[in-house]
Each structure stands twice: as C-alpha cells, then as structure tokens.
Scaffold this motif. Structure first.
Motif, PDB file in Angstrom:
ATOM      1  N   GLY A  21       0.555  -1.556  -0.077  1.00 24.15           N
ATOM      2  CA  GLY A  21      -0.285   0.471   0.420  1.00 24.15           C
ATOM      3  C   GLY A  21       0.825   1.147  -0.336  1.00 24.15           C
ATOM      4  O   GLY A  21       1.874   1.017   0.092  1.00 24.15           O
ATOM      5  N   THR A  27      -4.039   2.230   2.465  1.00 14.91           N
ATOM      6  CA  THR A  27      -3.914   0.260   3.659  1.00 14.91           C
ATOM      7  C   THR A  27      -3.128  -0.016   2.238  1.00 14.91           C
ATOM      8  O   THR A  27      -3.550  -0.062   1.725  1.00 14.91           O
ATOM      9  CB  THR A  27      -5.153   0.465   4.185  1.00 14.91           C
ATOM     10  OG1 THR A  27      -5.490  -0.569   4.612  1.00 14.91           O
ATOM     11  CG2 THR A  27      -5.928  -0.209   2.663  1.00 14.91           C
ATOM     12  N   THR A  29      -3.114  -3.796   1.855  1.00 13.83           N
ATOM     13  CA  THR A  29      -4.308  -5.022   0.798  1.00 13.83           C
ATOM     14  C   THR A  29      -3.973  -6.476   0.974  1.00 13.83           C
ATOM     15  O   THR A  29      -2.713  -7.035   1.239  1.00 13.83           O
ATOM     16  CB  THR A  29      -4.935  -4.804   0.121  1.00 13.83           C
ATOM     17  OG1 THR A  29      -4.461  -4.739  -1.295  1.00 13.83           O
ATOM     18  CG2 THR A  29      -5.632  -3.616  -0.284  1.00 13.83           C
ATOM     19  N   ASP A  43      -8.568  -7.185  -1.902  1.00 11.19           N
ATOM     20  CA  ASP A  43      -8.659  -6.396  -0.798  1.00 11.19           C
ATOM     21  C   ASP A  43      -9.326  -7.696   0.322  1.00 11.19           C
ATOM     22  O   ASP A  43     -10.595  -7.114   0.684  1.00 11.19           O
ATOM     23  CB  ASP A  43      -9.371  -5.285  -0.708  1.00 11.19           C
ATOM     24  CG  ASP A  43      -9.040  -4.559   0.625  1.00 11.19           C
ATOM     25  OD1 ASP A  43      -8.448  -5.021   1.576  1.00 11.19           O
ATOM     26  OD2 ASP A  43      -9.567  -3.228   0.435  1.00 11.19           O
ATOM     27  N   GLU A  46     -10.436  -6.268   4.000  1.00 10.74           N
ATOM     28  CA  GLU A  46     -11.659  -5.656   4.305  1.00 10.74           C
ATOM     29  C   GLU A  46     -12.877  -6.001   4.236  1.00 10.74           C
ATOM     30  O   GLU A  46     -14.199  -6.227   4.956  1.00 10.74           O
ATOM     31  CB  GLU A  46     -10.859  -4.221   3.466  1.00 10.74           C
ATOM     32  CG  GLU A  46     -12.304  -3.107   4.131  1.00 10.74           C
ATOM     33  CD  GLU A  46     -11.876  -2.066   3.710  1.00 10.74           C
ATOM     34  OE1 GLU A  46     -12.868  -1.325   3.556  1.00 10.74           O
ATOM     35  OE2 GLU A  46     -10.910  -1.697   3.264  1.00 10.74           O
ATOM     36  N   PRO A  52      -9.926  -1.712   7.424  1.00  6.28           N
ATOM     37  CA  PRO A  52      -8.962  -1.738   6.201  1.00  6.28           C
ATOM     38  C   PRO A  52      -8.143  -2.677   7.427  1.00  6.28           C
ATOM     39  O   PRO A  52      -8.557  -2.066   8.684  1.00  6.28           O
ATOM     40  CB  PRO A  52      -8.473  -0.759   6.237  1.00  6.28           C
ATOM     41  CG  PRO A  52      -9.277   0.406   7.085  1.00  6.28           C
ATOM     42  CD  PRO A  52     -10.593  -0.277   7.035  1.00  6.28           C
ATOM     43  N   GLY A  54      -4.752  -1.475   6.931  1.00  5.85           N
ATOM     44  CA  GLY A  54      -3.627  -0.780   7.794  1.00  5.85           C
ATOM     45  C   GLY A  54      -2.333  -0.544   7.441  1.00  5.85           C
ATOM     46  O   GLY A  54      -2.350  -1.670   5.927  1.00  5.85           O
ATOM     47  N   ASN A  55      -2.027   0.582   7.302  1.00  4.85           N
ATOM     48  CA  ASN A  55      -1.042   1.158   6.237  1.00  4.85           C
ATOM     49  C   ASN A  55       0.822  -0.289   6.512  1.00  4.85           C
ATOM     50  O   ASN A  55       0.772  -0.401   7.720  1.00  4.85           O
ATOM     51  CB  ASN A  55      -0.633   2.409   6.818  1.00  4.85           C
ATOM     52  CG  ASN A  55      -0.001   2.916   6.084  1.00  4.85           C
ATOM     53  OD1 ASN A  55       1.844   3.882   6.825  1.00  4.85           O
ATOM     54  ND2 ASN A  55       0.271   3.485   4.772  1.00  4.85           N
ATOM     55  N   VAL A  71       1.859  -6.011   9.813  1.00  4.59           N
ATOM     56  CA  VAL A  71       1.451  -4.582   9.312  1.00  4.59           C
ATOM     57  C   VAL A  71       2.574  -3.069  10.333  1.00  4.59           C
ATOM     58  O   VAL A  71       2.073  -3.097  10.986  1.00  4.59           O
ATOM     59  CB  VAL A  71       0.247  -4.395   9.474  1.00  4.59           C
ATOM     60  CG1 VAL A  71      -0.374  -2.689   8.975  1.00  4.59           C
ATOM     61  CG2 VAL A  71      -1.208  -5.374   9.404  1.00  4.59           C
ATOM     62  N   ALA A  74       1.384   0.325  11.041  1.00  8.04           N
ATOM     63  CA  ALA A  74       0.210   0.329  11.950  1.00  8.04           C
ATOM     64  C   ALA A  74       1.275  -0.185  13.048  1.00  8.04           C
ATOM     65  O   ALA A  74      -0.203  -0.284  14.624  1.00  8.04           O
ATOM     66  CB  ALA A  74      -0.890  -0.292  11.825  1.00  8.04           C
TER      67      ALA A  74
END
Length: 249
Positions: A21, A27, A29, A43, A46, A52, A54-55, A71, A74
């Motif tokens: 991402g 976010t 995926t 995705d 989600e 989502p 997260g980053n 993640v 995050a």
C-alpha cells in the motif's frame, strides 16, 4: 485410495499476495489468487472483516489454521483464519514490526525495527517480553537451538547477526557480518548462509557504497567460516533462497 479433501473456506486453496500500500497514507491489502481456477479476489481482509488492514502490509505467514499479517506503520499483526480470512485477533504493543517467525506451537518472534524482537504468546496473541537486537532487525531464521536475526539497519546500516537461544529467549552471540544483512537460509548440513546487500541501492551508485557479500556461519562454533564478496560496490543483491534439496543457493 486417495482421500478427497473438501476445502473448508473460500480461501482454503490458493496464494496470498501482500500489497504494502501507499507509504504513510491509505492501507495495505491482501490479494487472493487461485491458480487452478484463475480466480482473483482483491482486498480480502476488508471485504471479509469490514475494516481496512492498515498502513504498510509488510509480510504474512501461515501457521496451522491461522494467517499472521505484519502491518508495519500501524504497529500490529493481524491474525486471521487462513481459510475464511475472518479476524481472530490483533497483536499490538509493536512499533515497526517487519517479520513474524513461529518458534513453537505456543510462541512466536516478531522483528521490530525499533531494535528488538518481540516475544508473542500465540494462545493470547499478546507480547510478553522483548529481546534486544541490533538496528533494524528484519529477517529471522530458526535453525538448531537458535534463532538468527539479520539486523539490516532499517533506515541506516547495520552489519550484525543476533543469535538467540529460543528456549531461554536470551542473546547468546552477536556476529559481525557484511553491511545490511537481508537474507538467511540453512543448508542441508546445518550451516547458516547470510546474504548482505551492502550499503546502497542498485541503480543509485554513491561514493560510500559498500559491496554485497555471502557469508556462512558454522552452527557449532557460531563463527563465520566462509565469505564471498561480490565484485562491485554498485551491485546490491537481495532475496536469498535455497533449493528443496538444500544444496544450492
């Protein structure tokens, strides 16, 4: 007679692809691909869980019936049922996690770029303690009585391997290796091979670049006993793999 196995969920048979991402915003995926039917689902975290991921989705492993998705930005690991992708928990109290390694049925290690290894109780999905490591600990390998951690440097450069006794969660040795160790594999004789990419990036030559190298650790003495240096400091190799016979890098 072969036993016919019926898939137990929508994602029981296929490949998970981690998409990190956009950096800092948005976010990561997970894409699911079934090579038998060419089915692709985007995705899926989600879609299944209604929120989502997260980053910066950093990595993912499967252990028994669970998937563990690291993640990074995050500061968490999402735990899902690997067949249905329904959430089964979230591991928190992490800063910049990178890789997830299952040590045994009850315990896992998470390398955290902040400079330590987080010890996770797999029964409760909680961090129970931390083990000190170098700068930017990343790839990990369990072999013999030890877990080897490549301290790649994160946004800087490290050149060490932290060796941990996973029965006691104690550091037993810190090995000096080449710059930016990024890959670890064990061969058929138990030797540990390390790929160090060197300081710098391929295609972006700088005056202070250092060459990449391959090094080998003896599993008994825990000492480096072989080194191969790549001939140019402008080439920075990555992604070390070994064949199924564990005889060729």
């Amino acid at each position: 007679k072969e036993t016919e196995i019926t898939p137990q969920g929508a994602f029981s048979n296929g490949i998970f692809i981690v998409n990190e991402g956009p950096f800092q915003t948005g976010t990561g995926t997970i894409t699911f691909f079934n090579p038998d039917s060419n089915l692709i689902k985007q995705d899926i975290f989600e879609q299944v869980n209604g929120r989502p991921l997260g980053n910066i989705a950093q990595s993912m492993i499967i252990f028994e019936d669970k998937g563990y998705i690291v993640v990074n930005n995050a500061g968490k690991v999402e735990v899902v049922n690997s067949a249905t992708f329904k959430s089964e928990g979230t591991i928190t109290n992490l800063t910049n996690p990178s890789q997830f390694l299952v040590v045994d049925s009850k315990k896992a290690y998470v390398s955290d770029w902040i400079g330590h290894i987080a010890v996770v109780d797999l029964q409760t999905n909680t961090v129970t303690k931390t083990i000190p490591a170098g700068t930017g600990p990343d790839a990990m390998l369990k072999s013999g009585n030890y877990v080897f951690v490549a301290n790649s440097g994160g946004l800087s450069v490290d050149s060490t391997i932290t060796v941990i006794d996973f029965l006691t969660d104690k550091v037993v040795k810190i090995l000096k290796v080449g710059d930016a160790p990024s890959g670890l594999v064990a061969d058929g004789n138990g030797h540990i091979w390390i790929l160090c990419k060197g300081k710098g990036f391929t295609g972006w030559p700088q005056a202070d670049d250092t060459p990449g190298c391959i090094m080998r650790i003896d599993p008994v003495s825990l000492a480096v006993d072989y080194t191969y240096a790549f001939p140019s400091s402008n080439v920075h190799p990555e992604k070390l793999v070994i064949n199924k016979q564990k005889s060729m890098l």
